[in-house]
Structure formats: C-alpha cells, structure tokens
Design an enzyme around this catalytic site. Structure first.
Site, PDB file in Angstrom:
ATOM      1  N   GLY A  73      24.238  68.321  14.395  1.00  0.00           N
ATOM      2  CA  GLY A  73      23.824  69.713  14.498  1.00  0.00           C
ATOM      3  C   GLY A  73      24.827  70.547  15.271  1.00  0.00           C
ATOM      4  O   GLY A  73      25.996  70.187  15.401  1.00  0.00           O
TER       5      GLY A  73
ATOM      6  N   HIS B 121      32.157  71.559  10.488  1.00  0.00           N
ATOM      7  CA  HIS B 121      31.097  70.929   9.697  1.00  0.00           C
ATOM      8  C   HIS B 121      30.986  71.578   8.312  1.00  0.00           C
ATOM      9  O   HIS B 121      30.789  70.893   7.301  1.00  0.00           O
ATOM     10  CB  HIS B 121      29.744  71.070  10.399  1.00  0.00           C
ATOM     11  CG  HIS B 121      29.663  70.405  11.726  1.00  0.00           C
ATOM     12  ND1 HIS B 121      29.493  71.105  12.902  1.00  0.00           N
ATOM     13  CD2 HIS B 121      29.723  69.090  12.084  1.00  0.00           C
ATOM     14  CE1 HIS B 121      29.442  70.264  13.907  1.00  0.00           C
ATOM     15  NE2 HIS B 121      29.585  69.040  13.453  1.00  0.00           N
TER      16      HIS B 121
ATOM     17  N   GLN C 251      38.947  64.759  10.963  1.00  0.00           N
ATOM     18  CA  GLN C 251      40.045  64.078  11.641  1.00  0.00           C
ATOM     19  C   GLN C 251      39.973  64.231  13.156  1.00  0.00           C
ATOM     20  O   GLN C 251      40.509  63.410  13.887  1.00  0.00           O
ATOM     21  CB  GLN C 251      41.379  64.611  11.111  1.00  0.00           C
ATOM     22  CG  GLN C 251      42.626  64.167  11.862  1.00  0.00           C
ATOM     23  CD  GLN C 251      42.876  62.666  11.782  1.00  0.00           C
ATOM     24  OE1 GLN C 251      42.433  62.018  10.836  1.00  0.00           O
ATOM     25  NE2 GLN C 251      43.578  62.128  12.770  1.00  0.00           N
TER      26      GLN C 251
ATOM     27  N   VAL D 231      39.616  71.273  11.622  1.00  0.00           N
ATOM     28  CA  VAL D 231      39.548  72.731  11.499  1.00  0.00           C
ATOM     29  C   VAL D 231      39.744  73.322  12.889  1.00  0.00           C
ATOM     30  O   VAL D 231      39.095  72.905  13.853  1.00  0.00           O
ATOM     31  CB  VAL D 231      38.192  73.172  10.904  1.00  0.00           C
ATOM     32  CG1 VAL D 231      38.110  74.692  10.842  1.00  0.00           C
ATOM     33  CG2 VAL D 231      38.015  72.572   9.518  1.00  0.00           C
TER      34      VAL D 231
ATOM     35  N   SER E 110      31.293  71.634  18.815  1.00  0.00           N
ATOM     36  CA  SER E 110      30.057  72.219  19.329  1.00  0.00           C
ATOM     37  C   SER E 110      30.120  72.397  20.837  1.00  0.00           C
ATOM     38  O   SER E 110      29.427  73.249  21.405  1.00  0.00           O
ATOM     39  CB  SER E 110      28.872  71.321  18.968  1.00  0.00           C
ATOM     40  OG  SER E 110      29.073  70.011  19.464  1.00  0.00           O
TER      41      SER E 110
END
Length: 284
Positions: A30, A36, A149, A177, A187
């Site tokens: 999450g 994601h 990665q 990213v 996160s």
C-alpha cells in the site's frame, strides 16, 4: 475494479482467466506512489487481468514502531490502482494471510539473504518476505509478477525462491522510478520534512557520482565506494551501509572486471530509513 479480501473470492474472480489469458500480479504494502503505478501499467500492457495486493506484512518488520508508522490509506490506494488499470485489488487482513495455527515459513540461505538488508535487519526480514510472497503467489497463481529495481536484493531473493520451489511465475523487474531530482520513489519519502527531503536527494546523487566514476574507468571497489561516501558525508547523511556487491551472488566486489555490480545504500534521515541502488557496468 473489484476489491476482494478473501482467497476464495479472489480465486473465483480469476477462474475465467485460467487457461484463457495471463494474470499479472503487483504485490504491494500500500501507500501507493508512481513506482507502484508503473508496475501496474507494465502489467496492464502485458497481461489480460491485473491483480494488485495491498498487505502490510508484519513479519518483515523487525521494529514494531516502524510497522506502526507505515502509512495506510486504502481508499486513496484503491483510486490510484484503478487509475493505473488494476482489475482486482486484493486487500486481505492479517488473519486471512496468517490464520490461527499458521506455522509455515520459507527460508533461503547464503549471501543473498545475509548481506546488506539481511545483515542490518536480520535474516528474519527476508524470511518474512519469502514466506508472504510465496503465500501470495499461491493465492493469486500469477503468470507474471512485477517488482521494482529499487528493492534489488528483495528481487534477487524472490527470483531464487521461485527457482528453488519451481513456482511457475515469471519475475519482471521494472527500473526504479525516480523523482525529478533523482530520488527513488518510496512510501517512506512522505515522512520526511521539506528540509530532510532536500537532503535525501543526495543519496541518489552519491550513486550517480559512483556511476560516473566507473564510466571514467575506475575499477577499484574501494575507490568507487569512496566517491559515493564523500557525497553522503559532505551532506551529513547517516549511512547504515554502502557496499559494492556482485549483482547475482551478493558477495563483496573488490575490483570491477566483468559483469554487473550493485552499489547499494541504506541511510537514515530524520529517523526515516531509505534505500537505493545502482547497477554498475565496468568499461570493456
């Protein structure tokens, strides 16, 4: 997009795709971000149905405070997942994944679980990862599973688990990213203050400087690591580890002579633990 919370409901939804199409799977805890969503988009482009799981796995946290602080916002996550083309959001509770009486574990051995994260978080960390991922693979039975990665060691461990246990799932690794300033998306980034966030950008800058050094012909591992370490120390970043290892075996690299090497870092800024890495290729 449909949201399901039990294994029977998940399997019933996926039943029409068995033998008729491919199932792509994006396992997450999450707190979704662009990293994601890129995994989900890659799955959307390749597979007939895309499943994303959201499960904050308690067994891979060695610090209860870190587990408690992990951000949770299922409503926002569901909106983001739908926007990226996810068909099924699997959001089980702890009791669904670890029912009463659950005693099984999946454990790997050797440098891939003992180095870097294993050395600093304990080998129990990766036992938690392999146990929950093997369970999720058993629940979803995906044709492909997508990982970033940024979590290079976790990806290597999952690849080894899949090979050792003959799990018929292809592991697809998607490049990290990054934010416009180069910082790897995570996160945990949202827990940084603006000042801490600005400092954190020097983590990726340190890796980039090491990459430039290797491109310029430096092959001594100590020298490469020192280039990155100087950037971190100049910006007063508390380094937990900064190591150059073989990208496959995770054994230490002394000289870059052939094959890719992984320069991995874990650092703590404002009490927030951040990881990143870069794959280095020595000049021919």
């Amino acid at each position: 997009m449909k949201i399901v919370r039990t294994v029977p409901d998940l399997r019933e939804l996926l039943r029409p795709y068995r033998g008729e199409g491919s199932v792509g799977f994006v396992p997450t805890m999450g707190a979704l971000h662009e990293g994601h969503l890129e995994l989900a988009r890659r799955a959307r482009a390749a597979d007939d149905v895309v499943v994303m799981s959201i499960f904050v796995n308690p067994t891979q946290f060695n610090d209860p405070a870190d587990l408690a602080a992990y951000p949770r916002d299922e409503h926002k996550d569901a909106e983001l997942a739908a926007s990226a083309g996810v068909d099924v959001l699997f959001a089980p509770g702890v009791a669904e994944v670890y029912p009463p009486g659950f005693t099984a574990t999946v454990s790997l051995h050797g440098p891939i679980v003992e180095a870097l994260e294993g050395a600093h978080r304990g080998v129990g960390h990766f036992q938690g990862v392999t146990t929950v991922v093997s369970k999720l693979f058993g629940m979803v039975s995906p044709d492909r599973a997508y990982f970033g990665q940024k979590d290079a060691q976790q990806v290597r461990v999952v690849r080894a688990m899949v090979a050792d246990l003959n799990i018929p799932t292809e592991i697809v690794v998607v490049p990290t990213v990054r934010e416009p300033d180069g910082m790897a998306m995570s996160s945990r980034n949202r827990r940084l203050s603006p000042f801490e966030r600005a400092r954190a950008a020097h983590i990726s800058a340190a890796l980039w400087e090491a990459e430039v050094a290797v491109a310029n012909g430096i092959v001594d591992a100590g020298a490469v690591v020192q280039v990155a370490r100087k950037v971190l120390s100049d910006n007063a970043i508390d380094v937990e580890y900064l190591e150059l290892v073989d990208a496959d075996t995770f054994l230490p690299v002394r000289v870059l002579v052939a094959g890719p090497a992984l320069l991995a870092v874990a650092a703590v800024i404002g009490g927030v633990r951040l990881i990143d890495n870069v794959v280095l290729h020595p000049r021919a």
